[in-house]
Design a protein around this motif. Structure first.
Motif, PDB file in Angstrom:
ATOM      1  N   ALA A   1      -4.705   4.386  -2.626  1.00 42.97           N
ATOM      2  CA  ALA A   1      -3.882   3.877  -1.641  1.00 42.97           C
ATOM      3  C   ALA A   1      -3.587   4.882  -0.555  1.00 42.97           C
TER       4      ALA A   1
ATOM      5  N   LYS B   1      -6.693   5.034   1.623  1.00 42.99           N
ATOM      6  CA  LYS B   1      -6.422   3.889   2.724  1.00 42.99           C
ATOM      7  C   LYS B   1      -5.614   4.064   3.986  1.00 42.99           C
TER       8      LYS B   1
ATOM      9  N   ARG C   1       2.368   1.854  -3.443  1.00 40.74           N
ATOM     10  CA  ARG C   1       1.290   2.236  -4.397  1.00 40.74           C
ATOM     11  C   ARG C   1       1.013   3.932  -4.079  1.00 40.74           C
ATOM     12  N   ALA C   2       1.108   4.141  -2.824  1.00 43.55           N
ATOM     13  CA  ALA C   2       0.735   5.612  -2.409  1.00 43.55           C
ATOM     14  C   ALA C   2       1.934   6.394  -2.828  1.00 43.55           C
TER      15      ALA C   2
ATOM     16  N   ASP D   1      -0.926   6.543  -6.512  1.00 45.57           N
ATOM     17  CA  ASP D   1      -2.162   5.990  -6.389  1.00 45.57           C
ATOM     18  C   ASP D   1      -3.037   6.708  -5.189  1.00 45.57           C
TER      19      ASP D   1
ATOM     20  N   LEU E   1       0.797  -1.033  -0.041  1.00 42.51           N
ATOM     21  CA  LEU E   1       0.145   0.082  -0.007  1.00 42.51           C
ATOM     22  C   LEU E   1       0.888   1.250  -0.034  1.00 42.51           C
TER      23      LEU E   1
END
Length: 238
Positions: free
Chosen positions: A143, A146, A135-136, A140, A132
């Protein structure tokens, strides 16, 4: 067979198991009825992590000191550590309400499997968070959101934990203050105080202030006596 019930909750434990104190009591009560056990005493630890050894918990230590077999709703209410479980099995008898007929060997195996599953869950969680985070970092938005949501949830959990610790500290301080006037209240009752007003008047006469420095009222006397477990006309002179 006479047994004692032991119940434990913590912020983390409640979230994972869904077992509050009342639910644990119901599990133990049902098992006792089915197995013919008689619950003669109950002990509870609130805000205590399952990673702390049962003998190092306030209520846990008293429960084991009782000497009779201990019944818990689920094995993780006793401990989340296999080493703790194995050590306790060598010295004490205990039963698990959700597995009332399980013997020592079966409980040990269950504890090992439960710890292994928690390890797998931890490893999967770490891997997912690492993915995660990657991806961040790559932009993203899902992500990023989240991670933001998780951070807010963790902050909320820490805030609740701090409030629980604050309440525990307040209870401990109240217990300590009550203990300071225990002997004085006992003497008032022994000397003939038969009402809460009489106890309050006696403490005032003895020039003993309340915790806040004021004068005693029947209500204040009642609260302290309840905390100390004292009752009118039930104080021994020994």
């Amino acid at each position: 067979m006479e047994v004692v019930g032991y119940y434990r909750v913590s912020t983390k434990g409640q979230g994972e198991s869904g077992l509050g104190l009342d639910a644990q009591r119901e599990y133990v009560k049902f098992a006792a009825e089915q197995q013919g056990w008689v619950v003669v005493a109950e002990f509870e630890d609130v805000g205590i992590s399952g990673s702390i050894h049962p003998l190092e918990r306030p209520a846990g230590a008293r429960a084991f000191a009782d000497g009779r077999p201990i019944v818990v709703a689920k094995l993780d209410r006793m401990s989340r550590d296999v080493e703790h479980i194995a050590g306790l099995m060598k010295r004490h008898k205990f039963r698990v309400a959700t597995m009332p007929t399980a013997d020592t060997f079966q409980l040990h195996i269950y504890a090992v499997l439960a710890e292994q599953e928690r390890t797998f869950i931890s490893e999967r969680t770490k891997a997912a968070l690492k993915s995660l985070g990657t991806r961040a970092s790559n932009g993203d938005e899902e992500a990023v959101q989240k991670i933001r949501n998780r951070s807010q949830a963790l902050a909320k959990g820490r805030s609740q934990l701090n409030r629980t610790k604050g309440h525990d500290t307040q209870r401990k301080q109240a217990d300590d203050r009550a203990a300071l006037v225990k002997d004085a209240i006992r003497l008032c009752i022994i000397d003939g105080a038969t009402s809460l007003q009489a106890v309050a008047d006696c403490l005032i006469t003895r020039k003993i202030p309340t915790a806040r420095g004021g004068q005693w009222s029947p209500t204040a006397a009642m609260r302290v006596m309840q905390r100390l477990g004292l009752e009118l006309n039930k104080v021994s002179t020994n």
